[in-house]
Motif scaffolding. Sequence first.
Motif, PDB file in Angstrom:
ATOM      1  N   PHE A  74       6.987  -6.867  -3.258  1.00  0.00           N
ATOM      2  CA  PHE A  74       6.085  -7.848  -3.878  1.00  0.00           C
ATOM      3  C   PHE A  74       6.766  -8.546  -5.053  1.00  0.00           C
ATOM      4  N   GLU A  75       7.535  -7.785  -5.825  1.00  0.00           N
ATOM      5  CA  GLU A  75       8.249  -8.383  -6.955  1.00  0.00           C
ATOM      6  C   GLU A  75       9.296  -9.373  -6.453  1.00  0.00           C
ATOM      7  N   ARG A  86       7.303 -18.472  -0.044  1.00  0.00           N
ATOM      8  CA  ARG A  86       6.640 -17.432  -0.834  1.00  0.00           C
ATOM      9  C   ARG A  86       5.342 -16.998  -0.146  1.00  0.00           C
ATOM     10  N   TYR A  87       4.550 -17.968   0.332  1.00  0.00           N
ATOM     11  CA  TYR A  87       3.317 -17.639   1.050  1.00  0.00           C
ATOM     12  C   TYR A  87       3.625 -16.770   2.271  1.00  0.00           C
ATOM     13  N   ASN A  88       4.617 -17.181   3.066  1.00  0.00           N
ATOM     14  CA  ASN A  88       4.988 -16.398   4.247  1.00  0.00           C
ATOM     15  C   ASN A  88       5.441 -14.998   3.851  1.00  0.00           C
ATOM     16  N   GLY A  89       6.129 -14.886   2.741  1.00  0.00           N
ATOM     17  CA  GLY A  89       6.548 -13.572   2.246  1.00  0.00           C
ATOM     18  C   GLY A  89       5.366 -12.704   1.871  1.00  0.00           C
ATOM     19  N   TRP A  90       4.366 -13.312   1.203  1.00  0.00           N
ATOM     20  CA  TRP A  90       3.154 -12.558   0.836  1.00  0.00           C
ATOM     21  C   TRP A  90       2.428 -12.073   2.087  1.00  0.00           C
ATOM     22  N   VAL A  91       2.272 -12.958   3.055  1.00  0.00           N
ATOM     23  CA  VAL A  91       1.556 -12.583   4.278  1.00  0.00           C
ATOM     24  C   VAL A  91       2.267 -11.429   4.977  1.00  0.00           C
ATOM     25  N   GLN A  92       3.569 -11.546   5.124  1.00  0.00           N
ATOM     26  CA  GLN A  92       4.319 -10.492   5.807  1.00  0.00           C
ATOM     27  C   GLN A  92       4.277  -9.182   5.026  1.00  0.00           C
ATOM     28  N   ALA A  97       2.245  -3.622   3.752  1.00  0.00           N
ATOM     29  CA  ALA A  97       1.750  -2.754   2.696  1.00  0.00           C
ATOM     30  C   ALA A  97       0.343  -2.212   2.938  1.00  0.00           C
ATOM     31  N   ALA A  98      -0.496  -2.991   3.593  1.00  0.00           N
ATOM     32  CA  ALA A  98      -1.898  -2.591   3.675  1.00  0.00           C
ATOM     33  C   ALA A  98      -2.434  -2.430   5.086  1.00  0.00           C
ATOM     34  N   VAL A  99      -1.704  -2.881   6.081  1.00  0.00           N
ATOM     35  CA  VAL A  99      -2.263  -2.911   7.438  1.00  0.00           C
ATOM     36  C   VAL A  99      -1.476  -2.033   8.403  1.00  0.00           C
ATOM     37  N   ALA A 100      -0.158  -2.090   8.347  1.00  0.00           N
ATOM     38  CA  ALA A 100       0.676  -1.390   9.324  1.00  0.00           C
ATOM     39  C   ALA A 100       0.544   0.117   9.167  1.00  0.00           C
TER      40      ALA A 100
END
Length: 107
Positions: A74-75, A86-92, A97-100
């Motif tokens: 995230f950093e 940056r948006y694509n990085g956040w989504v991935q 981090a929270a789904v896989a």
Amino acid sequence: NTPAPAPTLCQRRRRHRIAALLSTALLLCLPCPTVPAMKEDHRLLERKRRGWTWPLKHFVPDTPGWRRLMERRFEQVSRIEDTTRRYNGWVQTMGMAAVAPNFTEIG
């Protein structure tokens, strides 16, 4: 008077392509209904109502090593200057981090 000869297959295909192009052009010229973006105050109210927090409280899997890895990612993403990247990085990263899920004991 002799009747006109029947159009050839090539001529029929050309007419079909022209008709398809014209109908596509017509559809592209029609006004598109749009939905206005959510206003920021409404977005924040929804975020609070749904109990979303930042930074994330729980990761999947919720282990110290995975937390360290995801916080580092995230950093890294926050330093990307291009907004689309940056948006694509956040989504991935959110997906990681929270789904896989964790399929094995070690990851």
